[in-house]
Scaffold this motif. Structure first.
Motif, PDB file in Angstrom:
ATOM      1  N   PHE A   1      -6.848 -15.625  -4.342  1.00 23.20           N
ATOM      2  CA  PHE A   1      -7.292 -16.634  -5.307  1.00 23.20           C
ATOM      3  C   PHE A   1      -7.593 -17.973  -4.638  1.00 23.20           C
ATOM      4  CE2 PHE A   1      -5.084 -13.637  -8.019  1.00 23.20           C
ATOM      5  CZ  PHE A   1      -5.804 -13.666  -9.199  1.00 23.20           C
ATOM      6  N   ILE A   2      -6.808 -18.326  -3.633  1.00 22.40           N
ATOM      7  CA  ILE A   2      -6.911 -19.649  -3.016  1.00 22.40           C
ATOM      8  C   ILE A   2      -6.659 -19.531  -1.517  1.00 22.40           C
ATOM      9  CG2 ILE A   2      -4.464 -20.106  -3.634  1.00 22.40           C
ATOM     10  CD1 ILE A   2      -5.238 -23.082  -3.858  1.00 22.40           C
ATOM     11  N   GLN A   3      -7.377 -20.327  -0.722  1.00 22.75           N
ATOM     12  CA  GLN A   3      -7.198 -20.276   0.731  1.00 22.75           C
ATOM     13  C   GLN A   3      -5.723 -20.468   1.091  1.00 22.75           C
ATOM     14  OE1 GLN A   3      -9.701 -23.400   2.195  1.00 22.75           O
ATOM     15  NE2 GLN A   3     -11.524 -22.099   2.273  1.00 22.75           N
ATOM     16  N   SER A   4      -5.271 -19.699   2.074  1.00 20.41           N
ATOM     17  CA  SER A   4      -3.836 -19.725   2.405  1.00 20.41           C
ATOM     18  C   SER A   4      -3.368 -21.106   2.860  1.00 20.41           C
ATOM     19  CB  SER A   4      -3.496 -18.644   3.429  1.00 20.41           C
ATOM     20  OG  SER A   4      -4.375 -18.686   4.506  1.00 20.41           O
ATOM     21  N   GLU A   5      -4.247 -21.898   3.507  1.00 22.98           N
ATOM     22  CA  GLU A   5      -3.844 -23.250   3.928  1.00 22.98           C
ATOM     23  C   GLU A   5      -3.545 -24.136   2.717  1.00 22.98           C
ATOM     24  OE1 GLU A   5      -6.705 -21.782   4.894  1.00 22.98           O
ATOM     25  OE2 GLU A   5      -6.111 -21.215   6.936  1.00 22.98           O
ATOM     26  N   LYS A   6      -4.388 -23.995   1.689  1.00 16.98           N
ATOM     27  CA  LYS A   6      -4.174 -24.793   0.469  1.00 16.98           C
ATOM     28  C   LYS A   6      -2.901 -24.331  -0.255  1.00 16.98           C
ATOM     29  CE  LYS A   6      -9.030 -25.929  -0.155  1.00 16.98           C
ATOM     30  NZ  LYS A   6     -10.311 -25.358  -0.524  1.00 16.98           N
ATOM     31  N   LEU A   7      -2.692 -23.026  -0.245  1.00 19.48           N
ATOM     32  CA  LEU A   7      -1.493 -22.461  -0.859  1.00 19.48           C
ATOM     33  C   LEU A   7      -0.240 -22.959  -0.141  1.00 19.48           C
ATOM     34  CD1 LEU A   7      -0.320 -20.432  -2.935  1.00 19.48           C
ATOM     35  CD2 LEU A   7      -0.574 -18.651  -1.196  1.00 19.48           C
TER      36      LEU A   7
ATOM     37  N   TYR B   1      -3.513  -2.887  -2.298  1.00 20.53           N
ATOM     38  CA  TYR B   1      -3.015  -3.987  -1.470  1.00 20.53           C
ATOM     39  C   TYR B   1      -4.045  -5.114  -1.543  1.00 20.53           C
ATOM     40  CZ  TYR B   1      -1.346  -6.392   2.779  1.00 20.53           C
ATOM     41  OH  TYR B   1      -0.882  -7.317   3.673  1.00 20.53           O
ATOM     42  N   ILE B   2      -3.698  -6.178  -2.249  1.00 21.43           N
ATOM     43  CA  ILE B   2      -4.617  -7.307  -2.429  1.00 21.43           C
ATOM     44  C   ILE B   2      -4.239  -8.405  -1.440  1.00 21.43           C
ATOM     45  CG2 ILE B   2      -5.403  -9.088  -4.043  1.00 21.43           C
ATOM     46  CD1 ILE B   2      -4.862  -7.016  -6.292  1.00 21.43           C
ATOM     47  N   GLN B   3      -5.222  -8.907  -0.715  1.00 22.95           N
ATOM     48  CA  GLN B   3      -4.951  -9.929   0.298  1.00 22.95           C
ATOM     49  C   GLN B   3      -6.130 -10.893   0.370  1.00 22.95           C
ATOM     50  OE1 GLN B   3      -5.033  -8.018   4.229  1.00 22.95           O
ATOM     51  NE2 GLN B   3      -5.821  -6.189   3.202  1.00 22.95           N
ATOM     52  N   GLU B   4      -6.086 -11.749   1.394  1.00 22.22           N
ATOM     53  CA  GLU B   4      -7.052 -12.846   1.520  1.00 22.22           C
ATOM     54  C   GLU B   4      -8.508 -12.375   1.414  1.00 22.22           C
ATOM     55  OE1 GLU B   4      -7.180 -16.846   4.232  1.00 22.22           O
ATOM     56  OE2 GLU B   4      -6.405 -15.019   5.130  1.00 22.22           O
ATOM     57  N   LYS B   5      -8.826 -11.241   2.022  1.00 25.08           N
ATOM     58  CA  LYS B   5     -10.225 -10.796   2.065  1.00 25.08           C
ATOM     59  C   LYS B   5     -10.644 -10.002   0.823  1.00 25.08           C
ATOM     60  CE  LYS B   5     -10.668 -10.589   7.120  1.00 25.08           C
ATOM     61  NZ  LYS B   5      -9.337 -11.084   7.505  1.00 25.08           N
ATOM     62  N   THR B   6      -9.692  -9.736  -0.077  1.00 26.96           N
ATOM     63  CA  THR B   6     -10.028  -8.951  -1.276  1.00 26.96           C
ATOM     64  C   THR B   6     -10.972  -9.739  -2.180  1.00 26.96           C
ATOM     65  OG1 THR B   6      -7.841  -7.917  -1.205  1.00 26.96           O
ATOM     66  CG2 THR B   6      -9.061  -7.706  -3.262  1.00 26.96           C
ATOM     67  N   ASN B   7     -12.023  -9.087  -2.606  1.00 24.53           N
ATOM     68  CA  ASN B   7     -12.961  -9.705  -3.538  1.00 24.53           C
ATOM     69  C   ASN B   7     -12.523  -9.339  -4.962  1.00 24.53           C
ATOM     70  OD1 ASN B   7     -15.160 -10.895  -4.736  1.00 24.53           O
ATOM     71  ND2 ASN B   7     -16.510  -9.151  -4.355  1.00 24.53           N
ATOM     72  N   LEU B   8     -11.905 -10.290  -5.649  1.00 25.20           N
ATOM     73  CA  LEU B   8     -11.395 -10.020  -6.998  1.00 25.20           C
ATOM     74  C   LEU B   8     -12.569  -9.844  -7.964  1.00 25.20           C
ATOM     75  CD1 LEU B   8      -8.533 -12.684  -7.032  1.00 25.20           C
ATOM     76  CD2 LEU B   8      -8.249 -10.214  -6.780  1.00 25.20           C
ATOM     77  N   GLN B   9     -12.543  -8.751  -8.719  1.00 23.15           N
ATOM     78  CA  GLN B   9     -13.655  -8.453  -9.626  1.00 23.15           C
ATOM     79  C   GLN B   9     -13.385  -8.880 -11.065  1.00 23.15           C
ATOM     80  OE1 GLN B   9     -15.709  -4.612  -9.086  1.00 23.15           O
ATOM     81  NE2 GLN B   9     -14.138  -4.134  -7.576  1.00 23.15           N
ATOM     82  N   VAL B  10     -12.098  -9.010 -11.426  1.00 27.66           N
ATOM     83  CA  VAL B  10     -11.754  -9.245 -12.834  1.00 27.66           C
ATOM     84  C   VAL B  10     -11.061 -10.595 -13.042  1.00 27.66           C
ATOM     85  CG1 VAL B  10     -10.546  -8.328 -14.862  1.00 27.66           C
ATOM     86  CG2 VAL B  10     -11.438  -6.750 -13.121  1.00 27.66           C
TER      87      VAL B  10
ATOM     88  N   ASP C   1       0.814  -1.218   0.000  1.00 31.45           N
ATOM     89  CA  ASP C   1       0.000   0.000   0.000  1.00 31.45           C
ATOM     90  C   ASP C   1       0.849   1.270   0.000  1.00 31.45           C
ATOM     91  OD1 ASP C   1       0.793  -0.829   2.578  1.00 31.45           O
ATOM     92  OD2 ASP C   1      -0.681   0.492   3.503  1.00 31.45           O
ATOM     93  N   LYS C   2       2.152   1.133   0.252  1.00 28.61           N
ATOM     94  CA  LYS C   2       3.058   2.300   0.195  1.00 28.61           C
ATOM     95  C   LYS C   2       3.886   2.295  -1.095  1.00 28.61           C
ATOM     96  CE  LYS C   2       2.295   3.883   4.462  1.00 28.61           C
ATOM     97  NZ  LYS C   2       1.199   2.971   4.841  1.00 28.61           N
ATOM     98  N   ASN C   3       3.685   1.249  -1.903  1.00 33.74           N
ATOM     99  CA  ASN C   3       4.470   1.095  -3.131  1.00 33.74           C
ATOM    100  C   ASN C   3       3.601   1.495  -4.329  1.00 33.74           C
ATOM    101  OD1 ASN C   3       6.337   0.325  -5.071  1.00 33.74           O
ATOM    102  ND2 ASN C   3       5.759  -1.829  -4.992  1.00 33.74           N
TER     103      ASN C   3
ATOM    104  N   HIS D   1       3.370 -10.813  -1.999  1.00 33.75           N
ATOM    105  CA  HIS D   1       2.798 -11.502  -3.160  1.00 33.75           C
ATOM    106  C   HIS D   1       2.001 -12.730  -2.733  1.00 33.75           C
ATOM    107  CE1 HIS D   1       6.132  -9.311  -5.268  1.00 33.75           C
ATOM    108  NE2 HIS D   1       5.129  -9.084  -6.079  1.00 33.75           N
ATOM    109  N   LEU D   2       2.450 -13.387  -1.673  1.00 36.32           N
ATOM    110  CA  LEU D   2       1.730 -14.558  -1.188  1.00 36.32           C
ATOM    111  C   LEU D   2       0.364 -14.166  -0.647  1.00 36.32           C
ATOM    112  CD1 LEU D   2       4.512 -16.636   0.605  1.00 36.32           C
ATOM    113  CD2 LEU D   2       3.220 -17.287  -1.419  1.00 36.32           C
ATOM    114  N   GLN D   3       0.285 -12.992  -0.052  1.00 32.00           N
ATOM    115  CA  GLN D   3      -1.020 -12.511   0.416  1.00 32.00           C
ATOM    116  C   GLN D   3      -1.924 -12.245  -0.782  1.00 32.00           C
ATOM    117  OE1 GLN D   3       0.486  -9.345   2.875  1.00 32.00           O
ATOM    118  NE2 GLN D   3       0.261 -10.566   4.721  1.00 32.00           N
TER     119      GLN D   3
END
Length: 341
Positions: free
Chosen positions: A311-317, A280-289, A223-225, A304-306
């Motif tokens: 896209f995929i639950q962090s446990e599965k990742l 800043y895209i993370q687990e709770k982000t609702n991807l629209q595209v 978010d600062k980049n 980047h992992l966040q």
């Protein structure tokens, strides 16, 4: 969440040389295919990508070209050597840069070559960057940078590889200081094969900034980049058509996700846009595209992992990454690939 993306990366899994210098083509690197719903994995090679995409799917590529961002100069006043890394291009002649060796203060003039000088126009104790106004602009400035600079190289890379190794085959617009590496594994042959199958291809531009600032105290979250991006009208049209016809939009790289989701966020639906994103895209982000992602293997605890966990639950990742380590996947810009669908 935090614990799910911590893991030990063995040193031998750092890709220290390009695939071509390991004796394989760029599109023959390994690929882990990850089902975002089930977490199931399949291990193959990147040149089999066409088996996993369908007619009507869309790949979105970042056409930003890598610039050789490490430049040596001398201070005009006393001849002291100063090395800088380009960090962010602010306009056609001004860059934010990170001084790597030598001190710079406002008003200093530094010389890179008989044709190229720059003046320090801004400096602050709040940031590691200084702003340089170059005496050239546009293609004249880029010509000098390309003739004088070297690519940014991190500690796991021991040899100074040629800039060509830091380019994707389809890159056209100079501006990234680190390679948008998710697209590196594509060859023209593979792109043509995908198009023959009926997979669409569209383009955005996002110029990557400098990610590592040498001193951890300056480390900033996404978010600062701020990174400069362009999502053209033509790409919006192809994305909308793909979605209307039931195809999947697959981003090639986290840079593409960032650009597309930024362009969709402003008005609640995707539209042509350009500017600076600090999304800043993370687990709770609702991807629209973006429905899927092609990306490299990311470091432990990386932001980047966040983004991937949108896209995929962090446990599965995490489970898939453990598998990739067991299967000796290689990490970083010259490493192996991950398709999440």
């Amino acid at each position: 969440m935090e614990s799910a993306i911590k893991f030990e990366l063995p040193n031998e899994l750092n890709a220290i040389k390009p695939p071509e210098r390991r004796g394989i083509r760029r599109d023959y690197v390994k690929m882990m295919v990850l089902d975002k719903a089930t977490g199931q994995t399949e291990h193959t090679q990147f040149y089999h990508l066409d088996r996993f995409l369908k007619k009507g799917d869309l790949l979105v590529l970042n056409v930003s070209r890598t610039v050789p961002a490490v430049l040596k100069s001398k201070r005009e006043a006393d001849g002291a050597e100063v090395e800088i890394r380009l960090a962010h291009r602010k306009n056609e002649s001004v860059w934010e840069v990170l001084p790597v060796s030598g001190d710079l203060k406002e008003g200093d003039i530094i010389r890179f070559s008989p044709a190229l000088t720059a003046a320090v126009v801004a400096q602050s104790s709040e940031t590691p960057f200084v702003s340089l106004a170059f005496n050239l602009c546009c293609s004249d400035l880029f010509n000098q940078i390309y003739s004088l600079g070297e690519p940014v190289r991190y500690e796991y890379i021991q040899e100074p590889w040629n800039l060509d190794y830091y380019q994707t085959v389809f890159a056209t617009i100079p501006g990234s200081v680190e390679m948008p590496s998710a697209g590196r594994a594509f060859s023209w042959e593979l792109l043509f094969r995908l198009q023959k199958k009926g997979v669409r291809i569209a383009y955005i531009t996002l110029h990557t900034g400098l990610s590592y600032l040498l001193d951890d105290k300056w480390h900033k979250g996404p978010d600062k980049n701020f990174e400069n991006y362009i999502v053209p009208e033509e790409t919006v049209h192809v994305i909308n058509k793909t979605k209307q016809e039931g195809g999947r939009v697959i981003a090639v790289g986290t840079t593409v996700v960032r650009a597309l989701e930024t362009a969709a966020l402003e008005k609640g639906e995707l539209h042509a846009a350009e500017g600076w994103t600090n999304l800043y895209i993370q687990e709770k982000t609702n991807l629209q595209v973006c429905d899927g992602l092609i990306t490299g293997m990311h470091e432990p605890e990386a932001s980047h992992l966040q983004l991937l966990s949108a896209f995929i639950q962090s446990e599965k990742l995490y489970s898939a990454y453990r598998e990739a380590i067991d299967q000796h996947y290689l990490w970083h810009e010259f490493g192996d690939m991950n398709l999440i669908l």
